[in-house]
Design an enzyme around this catalytic site. Structure first.
Site: not given
Ligand code: DX5
Ligand code: ZN
Length: 228
Positions: A20, A45, A47, A49, A78, A80, A149, A187
């Site tokens: 990620s 990956h 993320d 947000m 991903h 979010m 998740m 994840d």
């Molecule tokens: C959290 C993200 C994950 C996170 C994973 O909202 O969707 O992808 O970045 O990070 P680690 O592996 O450090 O938990």
């Molecule tokens: Zn993620």
């Protein structure tokens, strides 16, 4: 010169390691993604947000485009965000390969999934730890990936939530009984120990941020998760 890794399609029978980017050094994203590729990463990956669906803000389409233009690796995006339908076209245009949207967000899920595939991307559906599998069951025949998740979304570095394991197994049984073929991705809090439990439960795609980008040796960390 970057190592150009051929983007080989993966099936749900393959073990896939997707570091990620959220855990990477944002001051040198291009080099960090190249480091992950050289360390054996299969996917990257990303993320996204929006500060509304989750209590954090990360990055948008511009970063996806930067990664797409600077490295050759499968981009597992991903979203979010509360309105994935509103922003979808921009993430498709930025070079996403897989786009996962949350069942809990405010959109017409079937329509969004249809548009993702229409845009030439693979379609993923994500559900939070507290969301039952029944919420996504109507869509399982319209997805290429189910993102379970294993932390409450919003931040890296959180502890793995083992209570999600039974949902992963239930998803695998449902997939196999219906003759479907979506990946099962986990994840959040994924390291060697939790990865082993998730593989056993039925997951094949391991998203790992802290345990890869922040490992003393990223290649060793990825290999250990792959062989967990
Ligand atoms: C959290 C993200 C994950 C996170 C994973 O909202 O969707 O992808 O970045 O990070 P680690 O592996 O450090 O938990
Ligand atoms: Zn993620």
């Amino acid at each position: 010169m970057f190592l150009i890794k051929p983007v080989i399609p993966k099936t749900f029978r393959d073990r896939v390691i997707a570091p990620s980017l959220l855990a990477a050094d944002f001051s040198c994203i291009e080099e960090e993604v190249s480091r992950a590729i050289h360390s054996g990463a299969d996917w990257m990956h990303l993320d996204v947000m929006d500060g509304h669906f989750v209590d954090n803000i990360s990055f948008g389409p511009a970063v996806v485009q930067t990664v797409h233009e600077s490295n050759d690796i499968y981009l597992d995006v991903h979203l979010m965000i509360s309105r994935p339908d509103h922003y979808l076209q921009r993430f498709i245009a930025a070079g996403s390969d897989m786009i996962s949207v949350h069942i809990e967000a405010q959109h017409d899920v079937a329509e969004t999934l249809r548009r993702i595939r229409e845009g030439g991307c693979e379609a993923g559906l994500a559900l939070n730890p507290g969301t039952p599998l029944s919420a996504v069951e109507p869509y399982l025949d319209q997805i290429d990936l189910l993102l379970c998740m294993t932390v409450v979304p919003g931040f890296g570095g959180q502890a793995f939530m083992p209570e999600v394991l039974e949902k992963i197994t239930a998803a695998k049984l449902l997939r196999d009984s219906k003759g479907l073929s979506f990946h099962i991705e986990v994840d959040g809090g994924i390291d060697v120990a939790s990865a082993a439990r998730c593989y056993t439960a039925g997951a094949n795609v391991m998203v790992a941020g802290s345990s890869t980008f922040r490992a003393p040796d990223m290649a060793v960390a990825i290999a250990e998760i792959r062989n967990a």
